[in-house]
Design a protein around this motif. Structure first.
Motif, short mmCIF file in Angstrom:
data_model
loop_
_atom_site.label_atom_id
_atom_site.label_comp_id
_atom_site.label_asym_id
_atom_site.label_seq_id
_atom_site.Cartn_x
_atom_site.Cartn_y
_atom_site.Cartn_z
N GLU A 140 0.84 -1.21 0.00
CA GLU A 140 0.00 0.00 0.00
C GLU A 140 0.87 1.26 0.00
O GLU A 140 0.61 2.20 -0.74
CB GLU A 140 -0.92 0.01 1.22
CG GLU A 140 -2.09 -0.96 1.10
CD GLU A 140 -2.82 -1.18 2.43
OE1 GLU A 140 -3.74 -2.00 2.44
OE2 GLU A 140 -2.45 -0.56 3.45
N LEU A 141 1.93 1.23 0.82
CA LEU A 141 2.81 2.40 0.91
C LEU A 141 3.52 2.66 -0.43
O LEU A 141 3.64 3.79 -0.87
CB LEU A 141 3.84 2.22 2.03
CG LEU A 141 3.29 2.31 3.46
CD1 LEU A 141 4.35 1.89 4.47
CD2 LEU A 141 2.80 3.71 3.78
N ALA A 142 3.95 1.56 -1.08
CA ALA A 142 4.63 1.69 -2.38
C ALA A 142 3.66 2.25 -3.42
O ALA A 142 4.02 3.11 -4.24
CB ALA A 142 5.18 0.34 -2.83
N GLU A 143 2.39 1.79 -3.38
CA GLU A 143 1.39 2.28 -4.33
C GLU A 143 1.09 3.76 -4.09
O GLU A 143 0.96 4.54 -5.04
CB GLU A 143 0.10 1.45 -4.23
CG GLU A 143 0.26 0.10 -4.90
CD GLU A 143 -0.91 -0.85 -4.63
OE1 GLU A 143 -0.91 -1.94 -5.22
OE2 GLU A 143 -1.80 -0.50 -3.83
N GLU A 144 1.01 4.15 -2.81
CA GLU A 144 0.74 5.56 -2.49
C GLU A 144 1.88 6.44 -2.99
O GLU A 144 1.66 7.51 -3.54
CB GLU A 144 0.59 5.72 -0.97
CG GLU A 144 -0.77 5.29 -0.43
CD GLU A 144 -0.78 5.09 1.09
OE1 GLU A 144 -1.62 4.30 1.55
OE2 GLU A 144 0.05 5.72 1.79
N GLU A 145 3.10 5.93 -2.82
CA GLU A 145 4.27 6.71 -3.26
C GLU A 145 4.29 6.85 -4.79
O GLU A 145 4.54 7.94 -5.31
CB GLU A 145 5.55 6.01 -2.79
CG GLU A 145 6.74 6.93 -2.81
CD GLU A 145 8.02 6.22 -2.38
OE1 GLU A 145 7.93 5.21 -1.64
OE2 GLU A 145 9.10 6.67 -2.79
N ALA A 146 3.97 5.77 -5.49
CA ALA A 146 3.95 5.80 -6.95
C ALA A 146 2.88 6.78 -7.43
O ALA A 146 3.11 7.55 -8.37
CB ALA A 146 3.67 4.39 -7.49
N GLU A 147 1.73 6.77 -6.76
CA GLU A 147 0.62 7.66 -7.14
C GLU A 147 1.03 9.13 -6.95
O GLU A 147 0.79 9.97 -7.82
CB GLU A 147 -0.62 7.32 -6.31
CG GLU A 147 -1.89 8.03 -6.69
CD GLU A 147 -2.23 7.90 -8.18
OE1 GLU A 147 -2.66 8.91 -8.76
OE2 GLU A 147 -2.04 6.80 -8.77
N SER A 148 1.68 9.42 -5.82
CA SER A 148 2.04 10.83 -5.58
C SER A 148 3.15 11.27 -6.55
O SER A 148 3.18 12.42 -6.98
CB SER A 148 2.41 11.08 -4.12
OG SER A 148 3.55 10.37 -3.79
N LEU A 149 4.02 10.33 -6.96
CA LEU A 149 5.05 10.67 -7.96
C LEU A 149 4.40 10.97 -9.31
O LEU A 149 4.76 11.93 -9.99
CB LEU A 149 6.04 9.51 -8.12
CG LEU A 149 7.19 9.47 -7.11
CD1 LEU A 149 8.01 8.20 -7.30
CD2 LEU A 149 8.09 10.69 -7.26
N LYS A 150 3.38 10.15 -9.65
CA LYS A 150 2.65 10.36 -10.92
C LYS A 150 2.02 11.74 -10.93
O LYS A 150 2.10 12.47 -11.91
CB LYS A 150 1.54 9.30 -11.06
CG LYS A 150 1.92 8.12 -11.93
CD LYS A 150 0.67 7.36 -12.32
CE LYS A 150 0.69 5.98 -11.76
NZ LYS A 150 -0.60 5.30 -11.78
N GLN A 151 1.38 12.10 -9.80
CA GLN A 151 0.71 13.40 -9.71
C GLN A 151 1.72 14.54 -9.78
O GLN A 151 1.47 15.56 -10.41
CB GLN A 151 -0.10 13.48 -8.43
CG GLN A 151 -1.39 12.67 -8.54
CD GLN A 151 -2.17 12.59 -7.24
OE1 GLN A 151 -1.84 13.30 -6.29
NE2 GLN A 151 -3.18 11.75 -7.21
N TYR A 152 2.89 14.32 -9.16
CA TYR A 152 3.94 15.34 -9.17
C TYR A 152 4.42 15.59 -10.60
O TYR A 152 4.56 16.73 -11.04
CB TYR A 152 5.08 14.84 -8.28
CG TYR A 152 6.31 15.70 -8.29
CD1 TYR A 152 6.32 16.93 -7.63
CD2 TYR A 152 7.46 15.28 -8.96
CE1 TYR A 152 7.46 17.72 -7.65
CE2 TYR A 152 8.59 16.06 -8.96
CZ TYR A 152 8.59 17.28 -8.30
OH TYR A 152 9.73 18.05 -8.31
N ILE A 153 4.62 14.46 -11.34
CA ILE A 153 5.10 14.58 -12.73
C ILE A 153 4.02 15.25 -13.61
O ILE A 153 4.30 16.14 -14.38
CB ILE A 153 5.49 13.18 -13.29
CG1 ILE A 153 6.74 12.67 -12.55
CG2 ILE A 153 5.73 13.22 -14.79
CD1 ILE A 153 6.99 11.19 -12.71
N ALA A 154 2.75 14.82 -13.41
CA ALA A 154 1.65 15.38 -14.21
C ALA A 154 1.49 16.88 -13.95
O ALA A 154 1.18 17.65 -14.87
CB ALA A 154 0.36 14.64 -13.89
N ALA A 155 1.72 17.29 -12.71
CA ALA A 155 1.55 18.69 -12.33
C ALA A 155 2.68 19.56 -12.90
O ALA A 155 2.49 20.75 -13.15
CB ALA A 155 1.50 18.84 -10.82
N GLY A 156 3.86 18.95 -13.12
CA GLY A 156 5.05 19.68 -13.55
C GLY A 156 4.92 20.18 -14.95
O GLY A 156 5.51 21.12 -15.38
#
Ligand code: AMP
Length: 143
Positions: A127-143
């Protein structure tokens, strides 16, 4: 992440049995509750042992079904490794891996308050790894 954060999600339910109960009763708990280990307690509720399905299989293969009428006290592991609610998930993982145990009772002020299994740890890690991947995706999309 702390163990109490995990227990808040998973729940504090833990199966325990008195040291004078029979092995048959302990096997009944393991089977009915579909769990891999039961914590063994003294009359005052303090943890005095742990009996896992491996103990049952090992002793049964050596000594036969006669062990079922004996007390849990005769076959449990007495030197129980425990953790507190404040322990780190990472430390608990390392203890389980180093000592090759899949269950860690959680003890506070000498009383059993929960249990962490290797299944709980792996689930939380995923779950923690999935949460981290999701927040990285959002960070990249926002950039
Ligand atoms: P398990 O990996 O839980 O099936 O247990 C493997 C062996 O380690 C069995 O002999 C158990 O009684 C013992 N064991 C399991 N959990 C603990 C623990 N927290 N402390 C000490 N021994 C344990």
């Amino acid at each position: 992440m702390k163990i109490h954060q995990m227990l808040d999600q998973k729940g504090y339910d833990v199966q325990a049995i008195d040291r004078h109960a029979t092995m048959e009763q302990a096997v009944g708990v393991l089977g009915e509750k579909n769990i891999g280990a039961v914590v063994v307690t003294d009359g005052d509720g303090s943890v005095c042992g742990i009996l896992s399905e491996r103990d049952v299989v090992r002793h049964m293969s050596r000594s036969g079904p006669g062990i079922l009428t004996a007390a849990v006290d005769d076959y449990m592991t007495k030197n129980v490794v425990t953790c507190t609610r404040d322990a780190d998930l990472q430390d608990v993982m390392e203890i389980m891996s180093k000592r090759r145990i899949r269950h860690l009772p959680v003890v506070e002020d000498g009383k059993l308050v929960g249990i962490v299994s290797i299944g709980d740890v792996v689930k939380r890690k995923i779950e923690l790894a999935e949460e981290e991947a999701e927040s990285l995706k959002q960070y990249i999309a926002a950039g």
